[in-house]
Scaffold this motif. Structure first.
Motif, PDB file in Angstrom:
ATOM      1  N   CYS A  10       0.706  -1.121   0.282  1.00 32.72           N
ATOM      2  CA  CYS A  10       0.136  -0.178   0.018  1.00 32.72           C
ATOM      3  C   CYS A  10       0.630   0.856  -0.212  1.00 32.72           C
ATOM      4  O   CYS A  10       1.546   1.380   0.202  1.00 32.72           O
ATOM      5  CB  CYS A  10      -0.956   0.119   0.718  1.00 32.72           C
ATOM      6  SG  CYS A  10      -2.347  -1.679   1.614  1.00 32.72           S
ATOM      7  N   THR A  15      -3.183   1.651   4.711  1.00 35.03           N
ATOM      8  CA  THR A  15      -2.898   0.259   5.011  1.00 35.03           C
ATOM      9  C   THR A  15      -4.564   0.189   5.231  1.00 35.03           C
ATOM     10  O   THR A  15      -5.268  -1.135   4.977  1.00 35.03           O
ATOM     11  CB  THR A  15      -1.778  -0.853   5.338  1.00 35.03           C
ATOM     12  OG1 THR A  15      -0.546  -0.043   5.129  1.00 35.03           O
ATOM     13  CG2 THR A  15      -2.357  -2.185   5.747  1.00 35.03           C
ATOM     14  N   SER A  34      -2.939  -7.618   8.107  1.00 34.22           N
ATOM     15  CA  SER A  34      -2.120  -7.198   8.169  1.00 34.22           C
ATOM     16  C   SER A  34      -1.035  -8.274   8.150  1.00 34.22           C
ATOM     17  O   SER A  34      -0.745  -9.057   9.471  1.00 34.22           O
ATOM     18  CB  SER A  34      -2.043  -6.633   9.216  1.00 34.22           C
ATOM     19  OG  SER A  34      -2.144  -6.587  10.174  1.00 34.22           O
ATOM     20  N   ASP A  40       2.150  -5.060   2.834  1.00 32.26           N
ATOM     21  CA  ASP A  40       1.636  -4.594   4.069  1.00 32.26           C
ATOM     22  C   ASP A  40       0.451  -5.506   4.405  1.00 32.26           C
ATOM     23  O   ASP A  40       0.229  -5.588   5.348  1.00 32.26           O
ATOM     24  CB  ASP A  40       0.901  -2.948   3.718  1.00 32.26           C
ATOM     25  CG  ASP A  40       1.695  -2.375   3.342  1.00 32.26           C
ATOM     26  OD1 ASP A  40       3.287  -2.331   4.262  1.00 32.26           O
ATOM     27  OD2 ASP A  40       1.952  -2.004   2.409  1.00 32.26           O
TER      28      ASP A  40
END
Length: 88
Positions: A10, A15, A34, A40
């Motif tokens: 990202c 994110t 994540s 990410d």
């Protein structure tokens, strides 16, 4: 259904927005995590067997605002009791 994963890089500070977009607006999304490292996010998707995964990635994922780069991992077999279909 065909399952596959996409590593997503990202833009800085985007994110959480990208993750929310995937979860809320892309119906083929199964999970979004994540992760640490080069990317990410790691997202799992499921599409119909006949679907063009390349077209899905380039039109539905890579066009999401805040996504900088992707890496797609195609799944061949699921070695779980539900065969990766999410059924118990």
């Amino acid at each position: 259904m065909r399952n596959f994963f996409i590593f997503i890089k990202c833009e800085l500070g985007k994110t959480y927005e990208v993750a929310s977009h995937l979860v809320d607006l892309v119906e083929e999304t199964r999970q979004v995590h994540s992760v640490s490292g080069t990317y990410d996010l790691l997202a799992q998707f499921a599409v119909e067997k006949e679907a063009d995964i390349g077209r899905f990635v380039t039109t539905k994922i890579q066009t999401i605002p805040g996504i900088k780069d992707t890496q797609t991992i195609i799944c061949f077999n699921a070695f779980t009791s539900d065969k990766g279909l999410g059924e118990a």
